[in-house]
Design an enzyme around this catalytic site. Structure first.
Site, PDB file in Angstrom:
ATOM      1  N   ARG A 167      -1.126   2.017 -12.428  1.00 59.43           N
ATOM      2  CA  ARG A 167       0.052   1.329 -10.686  1.00 59.43           C
ATOM      3  C   ARG A 167       0.821   1.157 -11.954  1.00 59.43           C
ATOM      4  O   ARG A 167       0.690   0.662 -13.218  1.00 59.43           O
ATOM      5  CB  ARG A 167      -0.311   0.384 -10.317  1.00 59.43           C
ATOM      6  CG  ARG A 167      -2.219   0.302 -10.133  1.00 59.43           C
ATOM      7  CD  ARG A 167      -2.329  -0.628  -8.784  1.00 59.43           C
ATOM      8  NE  ARG A 167      -1.772   0.733  -7.165  1.00 59.43           N
ATOM      9  CZ  ARG A 167      -1.603   0.216  -5.954  1.00 59.43           C
ATOM     10  NH1 ARG A 167      -2.784  -0.731  -5.611  1.00 59.43           N
ATOM     11  NH2 ARG A 167      -1.183   0.658  -4.769  1.00 59.43           N
ATOM     12  N   GLY A 168       1.995   0.682 -11.619  1.00 59.29           N
ATOM     13  CA  GLY A 168       3.452   1.117 -12.194  1.00 59.29           C
ATOM     14  C   GLY A 168       3.744   1.593 -12.619  1.00 59.29           C
ATOM     15  O   GLY A 168       3.193   2.968 -12.948  1.00 59.29           O
ATOM     16  N   ASP A 193       1.045   7.809  -1.655  1.00 61.21           N
ATOM     17  CA  ASP A 193       2.384   7.765  -1.222  1.00 61.21           C
ATOM     18  C   ASP A 193       3.315   7.815  -3.377  1.00 61.21           C
ATOM     19  O   ASP A 193       3.790   8.675  -3.271  1.00 61.21           O
ATOM     20  CB  ASP A 193       2.643   6.876   0.143  1.00 61.21           C
ATOM     21  CG  ASP A 193       2.521   5.095  -0.653  1.00 61.21           C
ATOM     22  OD1 ASP A 193       1.382   5.236  -1.820  1.00 61.21           O
ATOM     23  OD2 ASP A 193       2.538   4.750  -0.057  1.00 61.21           O
ATOM     24  N   THR A 221      -5.691   8.634  -0.395  1.00 60.33           N
ATOM     25  CA  THR A 221      -5.651   7.408   0.359  1.00 60.33           C
ATOM     26  C   THR A 221      -6.560   7.022   1.241  1.00 60.33           C
ATOM     27  O   THR A 221      -6.757   7.824   2.087  1.00 60.33           O
ATOM     28  CB  THR A 221      -4.399   7.777   0.486  1.00 60.33           C
ATOM     29  OG1 THR A 221      -4.875   6.505   2.349  1.00 60.33           O
ATOM     30  CG2 THR A 221      -4.408   8.688   1.642  1.00 60.33           C
ATOM     31  N   ILE A 222      -7.494   6.207   0.170  1.00 62.83           N
ATOM     32  CA  ILE A 222      -9.001   6.115   1.466  1.00 62.83           C
ATOM     33  C   ILE A 222      -8.429   5.314   2.729  1.00 62.83           C
ATOM     34  O   ILE A 222      -9.219   5.456   3.758  1.00 62.83           O
ATOM     35  CB  ILE A 222      -9.451   4.805   0.539  1.00 62.83           C
ATOM     36  CG1 ILE A 222     -10.658   4.959   1.007  1.00 62.83           C
ATOM     37  CG2 ILE A 222      -9.164   3.490   0.859  1.00 62.83           C
ATOM     38  CD1 ILE A 222     -11.539   4.085  -0.824  1.00 62.83           C
ATOM     39  N   ASP A 223      -7.217   4.895   2.564  1.00 57.46           N
ATOM     40  CA  ASP A 223      -7.216   3.962   4.593  1.00 57.46           C
ATOM     41  C   ASP A 223      -6.627   5.209   5.448  1.00 57.46           C
ATOM     42  O   ASP A 223      -6.226   5.222   6.163  1.00 57.46           O
ATOM     43  CB  ASP A 223      -5.625   3.444   4.076  1.00 57.46           C
ATOM     44  CG  ASP A 223      -5.619   2.650   3.236  1.00 57.46           C
ATOM     45  OD1 ASP A 223      -6.783   1.982   3.163  1.00 57.46           O
ATOM     46  OD2 ASP A 223      -4.751   1.650   3.336  1.00 57.46           O
ATOM     47  N   ARG A 268      -4.105  -1.161   4.818  1.00 57.46           N
ATOM     48  CA  ARG A 268      -3.110  -1.406   4.048  1.00 57.46           C
ATOM     49  C   ARG A 268      -1.776  -1.888   5.680  1.00 57.46           C
ATOM     50  O   ARG A 268      -2.056  -2.911   6.159  1.00 57.46           O
ATOM     51  CB  ARG A 268      -2.231  -1.706   3.164  1.00 57.46           C
ATOM     52  CG  ARG A 268      -2.877  -2.125   1.654  1.00 57.46           C
ATOM     53  CD  ARG A 268      -1.863  -1.512   0.576  1.00 57.46           C
ATOM     54  NE  ARG A 268      -0.890  -1.686   0.336  1.00 57.46           N
ATOM     55  CZ  ARG A 268      -0.741  -3.242  -0.076  1.00 57.46           C
ATOM     56  NH1 ARG A 268      -1.672  -3.990  -0.336  1.00 57.46           N
ATOM     57  NH2 ARG A 268       0.427  -3.551  -0.629  1.00 57.46           N
ATOM     58  N   TYR A 379     -13.851  -3.262  -2.754  1.00 58.29           N
ATOM     59  CA  TYR A 379     -14.009  -2.874  -4.476  1.00 58.29           C
ATOM     60  C   TYR A 379     -15.380  -2.333  -4.207  1.00 58.29           C
ATOM     61  O   TYR A 379     -15.321  -0.619  -5.141  1.00 58.29           O
ATOM     62  CB  TYR A 379     -14.362  -3.556  -6.008  1.00 58.29           C
ATOM     63  CG  TYR A 379     -12.588  -4.455  -5.802  1.00 58.29           C
ATOM     64  CD1 TYR A 379     -11.779  -3.282  -5.661  1.00 58.29           C
ATOM     65  CD2 TYR A 379     -12.775  -4.925  -5.330  1.00 58.29           C
ATOM     66  CE1 TYR A 379      -9.963  -3.694  -6.047  1.00 58.29           C
ATOM     67  CE2 TYR A 379     -10.841  -5.740  -5.353  1.00 58.29           C
ATOM     68  CZ  TYR A 379      -9.926  -4.891  -5.406  1.00 58.29           C
ATOM     69  OH  TYR A 379      -8.620  -5.300  -5.643  1.00 58.29           O
TER      70      TYR A 379
END
Ligand code: ATP
Ligand code: MG
Length: 484
Positions: A167-168, A193, A221-223, A268, A379
């Site tokens: 990330r980042g 995203d 995206t798992i969501d 989220r 996790y």
């Protein structure tokens, strides 16, 4: 075609035709480099494909965004249909592809990697595929590994990503420099995203430099919070794996006096995993998601419902999505403005918070003995290998991306729209998030299956309905989308 008109700015290519037909097209090399594809597709001579009735997809076929139509409704938005084209833009020997995975883990990443490599090899005879290690920064700060069918053969049985991820921040122009230096001409980007926005910027820079480099995004995206597409890969696996946590919570709750099992699931801003896991499991008495505001105390509140369920049943299971109730937490927490490395807002652990609130209420206020067990399987869920349906889905995504890149499309992402896979422009999937609509039927199905309160004021619902403003009014107190 005389009846078609194309409008184009730097981002959007929209083709309108008769009867309200609108094609939201993805960029193609012919838009900024040169002519149409000229090479015959090698699949022509491929023994597996020679039996396919319609060998190639008509370049003008499209997939409709809306399939439930009223007799007077216009034909609406369409996207270009995926599939092999008769003519391709690259000669197989000239292709040098690379694959990168970014963002958090999700079941199916390895399957997509495997199928891109095998698809390029076996469908198109492309033998140069490079794995970029450790996310976007890997282009200039990390190693690369050559990928062959032999190397990727069994990886779909493992969780995670064999390439590693990160990330980042990253530097777009350094990435494009690296793409140019290495002579890469097809870039496959797997990520959420943030990653797709990054891929869009990489595409823009490539187009600015006039390079013949295809950029294909595979949304992760798992969501399930990516709009337009039916669902995202890994979602089915996540829902299935969540059942195990819910079952464990149920066993614990059932075995003790006034047992309460609390399970926190991913989500989220979108409660899809919590909603589907709840409907699938039938062991859940209450499902809390970010889209549906709730409250604890007073009539119609959560505590009242818990007490009722314990009296009726002796135990209960609560599923809570990680982004639920954040507006309740923010009043007492002061770390709301913290961000992770990629600039996403850090959320408070709502599972711990609600568990404590329930213990305090029933232990201290109501002087009731309760036995609460809190499970956070996040996790464990993200790390499992993808299940059968996700493996099939991932294969389609990978093949669609390959066909698109070979045909000269670029700056696109792929995914099923009403069951048919399509090439979708980046901006369509990054400009908003897919969220559970609590005025849609699916949420009503959940409410009728758990029997939980809707936490909405019936008078307000009635009034909003009369004023024809149901959606906007009910969403007023839902948390704002914080990610952008
Ligand atoms: P997920 O949130 O599902 O784990 P993600 O792709 O959104 O996946 P991020 O950590 O946000 O994960 O981003 C991954 C990569 O994308 C990072 O390397 C980051 O530099 C880049 N990125 C994030 N947001 C943007 C943005 N708005 N524009 C360009 N690049 C971005
Ligand atoms: Mg993200």
């Amino acid at each position: 075609n005389g009846s078609m008109a194309t409008t184009e700015n730097s981002e959007r290519k929209i083709i309108t035709g008769e009867a309200g037909y609108v094609l939201e097209d993805v960029p193609h090399f012919s838009d900024y480099i040169s002519d149409l594809p000229t090479y015959p597709n090698p699949l022509q001579d491929n023994p597996s494909y020679s039996v396919v009735k319609q060998h190639f997809v008509d370049v003008d076929d499209s997939v409709a965004q809306n399939i439930v139509v009223h007799q007077d409704s216009p034909r609406g938005r369409h996207f270009r249909r995926v599939g092999p084209r008769e003519k391709v833009y690259f000669e197989s020997d000239d292709v040098h592809a690379c694959i990168v995975t970014c963002g958090g883990l999700c079941p199916g990443l390895n399957t997509v990697i495997r199928e891109i490599v095998c698809g390029l090899y076996y469908m198109y005879g492309v033998h140069k595929v490079l794995g970029i290690e450790g996310g976007y920064r890997g282009f200039y700060a990390r190693n690369t590994i050559p990928l062959t069918p032999k190397i990727v053969n069994g990886i779909h049985k493992r969780g995670g990503t064999i390439l590693g991820t990160s990330r980042g921040g990253h530097d777009t122009s350094k990435i494009v420099d690296s793409i140019q230096d290495r002579g890469i001409n097809q870039v496959y980007v797997l990520g959420g995203d943030g990653t797709q926005k990054g891929a869009s910027a990489i595409f823009e820079e490539i187009r600015r430099r006039g390079l013949k480099v295809a950029v294909a995004g595979i949304p992760k995206t798992i969501d399930n919070d990516i709009p337009i597409i039916d669902k995202s890969f890994g979602f089915d696996t996540a829902v299935e794996e969540a059942q195990r946590a819910i079952s464990a919570a149920h066993v614990e709750a059932e075995s003790f006096e006034n047992g309460i099992g609390v399970v926190k699931l991913m989500g989220r801003y979108s409660g899809f995993i919590a909603m589907y896991a709840t409907i699938a499991s039938r062991d859940v008495d209450c499902c809390l998601i970010p889209e549906s505001p709730f409250y604890l105390e007073g009539p119609g509140g959560l505590f009242e419902y818990i007490e009722k369920r314990l009296k009726e049943n002796g135990h209960m299971v609560i599923v809570i999505a990680e982004g639920a109730g954040q507006e309740l937490l923010s009043e007492i927490m002061h770390t709301m403005d913290q961000q992770d490395a990629s600039g996403n807002k850090l959320l408070q652990d709502v599972g711990l918070w609600i568990s404590q609130k329930i213990r305090d209420h029933f232990g201290k206020k109501r002087k009731m003995t309760i036995n609460l067990k809190y499970i956070d399987p996040t996790y464990m869920i993200r790390a499992v290998p993808s299940n059968a349906s996700d493996n099939v889905y991932c294969t389609l995504l990978a093949h669609s991306a390959i066909h698109g890149a070979m045909a000269g499309y670029t700056g696109f992402t792929v995914g099923p729209v009403n069951g048919r896979h399509a090439y979708i422009p980046f901006y369509r999937i990054t400009e908003r998030q897919n969220r559970v609509v609590i005025t849609d039927r699916m949420w009503a199905r959940l409410l009728s299956s758990t029997n939980q309160p809707s936490f909405l004021d019936p008078k307000k619902v009635k009034q909003s309905k009369e004023e024809g403003k149901l959606d906007t009014q009910l969403f007023n107190h839902a948390p704002k989308i914080l990610n952008n």
